[in-house]
Write an enzyme that holds these catalytic residues in place. Sequence first.
Site, PDB file in Angstrom:
ATOM      1  N   CYS A   1      30.433 -38.754  10.729  1.00 10.51           N
ATOM      2  CA  CYS A   1      29.250 -39.430  10.171  1.00 10.51           C
ATOM      3  C   CYS A   1      28.653 -38.681   8.986  1.00 10.51           C
ATOM      4  O   CYS A   1      27.772 -39.194   8.301  1.00 10.51           O
ATOM      5  CB  CYS A   1      28.210 -39.629  11.255  1.00 10.51           C
TER       6      CYS A   1
ATOM      7  N   HIS B   1      21.804 -41.171   7.700  1.00 15.88           N
ATOM      8  CA  HIS B   1      22.871 -41.798   8.485  1.00 15.88           C
ATOM      9  C   HIS B   1      22.212 -42.648   9.575  1.00 15.88           C
ATOM     10  O   HIS B   1      21.307 -42.194  10.277  1.00 15.88           O
ATOM     11  CB  HIS B   1      23.756 -40.706   9.086  1.00 15.88           C
TER      12      HIS B   1
ATOM     13  N   ASN C   1      25.709 -48.132  14.322  1.00 17.12           N
ATOM     14  CA  ASN C   1      26.159 -46.895  13.681  1.00 17.12           C
ATOM     15  C   ASN C   1      27.567 -47.126  13.114  1.00 17.12           C
ATOM     16  O   ASN C   1      28.521 -47.259  13.871  1.00 17.12           O
ATOM     17  CB  ASN C   1      26.150 -45.790  14.736  1.00 17.12           C
TER      18      ASN C   1
END
Length: 330
Positions: free
Chosen positions: A114, A255, A285
């Site tokens: 990520c 993020h 996500n």
Amino acid sequence: MEKLGIAITGSGSAVPETAVDNQALTQLVETSDEWIATRTGIRQRRLAMATESLSTLAAAASSQAIAAAGIQATDLDLILLATSTPEDLFGTACRIQAQLGATKAVAFDLTAACSGFVFGLVTAAQYIRTGVYQNVLLIGADMLSRWVDWTDRRTCVLFGDGAGAVVLQANDRDRLLGFALKSDGTQNHYLNLAYAASPQNLIPDVNVAQGNYQPITMNGKEVYRFAAQKVPEIIDKVLFQANLSVDQIDWLLLHQANQRILDAVAERLNIPEHKVISNLANYGNTSAASIPLALDEAVRQGKIQPNHIIATSGFGAGLTWGAAIFQWGR
Ligand code: UT7
């Protein structure tokens, strides 16, 4: 005169068509829309169907970014693909290069989960600052739906698929105002998509390993704790390095893992809610794609304007985390 500054001159994004809301996931695991929405802020995610591919999605995002930057694919010197879900372990960037017809560009993958987009941004910047390359395409793309355990409610409700891309160009003014990258492998076991193998005896005394990658495992509480502590810390550090005060930030672009993390980081840094970019309600996500996807949406909505100052931070498996502060446009 050689231009050794960096400007981010265009963005693009692409997501699979199929949207799956929280309610639909109750058919799969013991969960509820209420639990997912209140604990994470996620309401739906896009999932790639079996016929879709990471390279096609990434190429679609890339074409938009190239057009927005006002260049041609043949102008690109470098293509960096930040992904943890390549369609080929040898790399997927070259397939995207071929799809785009970016004949001059060298292309390779970069893996930092990520944090991939922020790590990629800083990597791309080094090639420009040293005068080696002038036009770089940076893609963040992931399809974690292909790697979650769809029977594990602690992880399967969190992730979605997507791709985002930006073009970085050599510029007179350097728009990358500061950055910092960090890794802590001692906490690696908190978030994995690990290879597991069994020994296979080939010939006497020769045992090789043969196996496969296993679905994502995560200690959510520990990763949450890590993010809530490390992200404000590293943004603070980069602000100091860039000689900026927190109120000079126009947008906080984190993020998109969990709305509670976005809120906690913004609160720690004293950044008001209206400056926090959030689209995870719609996408979940999306790993390396989340930052460029949210960036591109905010640009196309007219929120992010030329000269706006954006503080971005990625965090996740590795563990890795990083932050960059940049000014939008040339
Ligand atoms: O992108 C990489 C970075 N990743 C992250 O930043 C993720 C960071 N972590 C998080 O966002 C949060 O920790 C989660 C959203 C993953 C979990 O939220 P939490 O508030 O930490 O929940 P928890 O793991 O402590 O679980 C609380 C309860 C548990 O039940 P018990 O043991 O208290 O009875 C879980 O079993 O919630 C249960 N639970 C669920 N219930 C309904 C876990 N997942 C679900 C679910 N539906 N999907």
